[in-house]
Scaffold this motif. Structure first.
Motif: not given
Lengths: 158, 158
Positions: B62, B113-115, B118, B122, B145, B148-149, B152-153, B155, B158
């Motif tokens: 970044e 992987l997604l709550s 979340e 999405v 999209l 992109a999701v 991000t997952l 990563r 954070f």
DNA sequence: GATATTAAGGTCAGAGAAGGTCAGGGTGGT
DNA sequence: ACCACCCTGACCTTCTCTGACCTTAATATC
């Protein structure tokens, strides 16, 4: 690593600090005083306010000129439902730049409405690169996406 | 092979070294500083980042321009498996219907992987209504999209 | 009371300080 | 000789900071 933090960041932190330490939720200061405290041009203060204390980020800046002039920086609370509805409606009809969206996401995260992960998700989703459309369309789409996000957050059923 | 000390290799090693020595899993440096440290053109740094610190290799870069600008190089926790890379690449280039997206979201949620929240976010974001474009574009956008999701997952910083 | 002075804050263009991109030349291995 | 990789310089974009000039409000002066 010379510039561990530039002026704008230091001033931003300073204001947020006193904003946090104050119970009323707002600060009243003098532009000239703040400027001399940081040894910078007074207009730098306006730059900080214009880039870091926007409405999207949940701040309101009022001011008064002339003798006894001042700046009043207000931290807005979590949106009241009706305000939110209006805001969503505005978004649905309008546009939102990436900067504005980032400000809003930052704010939602700060207020605990979005987790860090969720903020990251939304951030990448509304990113210029991801949307890859030309400008009027892109900003309109971003606005709709943010409206959808807000609408989802406003639901309380999950 | 002779020249194990290309600039690019030396800079790569240097960054990886400090990345290892740091507990946070990321480094923040100035491009210009690094360039003068290695006595090379600043753009050489971009070359190193672009060839040695890509997402496929498990890094994320970044940056910020302007005064007080910097580079932030993040070591991702888990390297994304090849099949996921392929899948993301396919998505980026192709299309995805709303049904397909819902299926994928459901699966991601089931796999943890997604709550729930979340997933809900999405889902609304890739909804037909939200996107409000005509069909070939809409499905292409939805694919981007979702890509992109997934990115991000992948990563973990954070 | 009207006017002048002074004491604020506001705006905007332009300089400065980063990082980004890309074409093109160099270099080494096969 | 070719190909892939390396490296640079010229030019671009974004973000920051200042200074000159403008507007507004309070106060002093007449």
């Amino acid at each position: 690593m010379v510039n561990m933090s530039n002026l704008v960041d230091r001033i931003e932190r300073h204001i947020k600090k006193i904003l946090q330490d104050t119970p009323q939720g707002y600060v009243v200061i003098q532009r000239s005083g703040l400027a001399s405290q940081f040894e910078c041009a007074p207009s730098q203060i306006n730059y900080v306010l214009g880039t870091r204390f926007t409405v999207e980020q949940g701040y309101l800046v009022e001011s008064r000129r002339g003798g006894g002039g001042y700046l009043r920086i207000v931290k807005l609370g979590i949106e009241t439902p009706d305000y939110l509805d209006d805001f969503i409606a505005q978004l649905d009809a309008g546009e939102m730049t990436q900067n504005a969206a980032e400000g809003l996401i930052k704010r939602l995260a700060e207020e605990g409405l979005l987790s860090k992960r969720e903020a990251m998700l939304v951030r990448t989703v509304v990113d210029r690169e991801t949307l890859s459309l030309q400008v009027p369309e892109r900003d309109r789409l971003r606005a709709r996406l943010m409206a959808a996000v807000l609408r989802t957050l406003a639901r309380e059923d999950f």
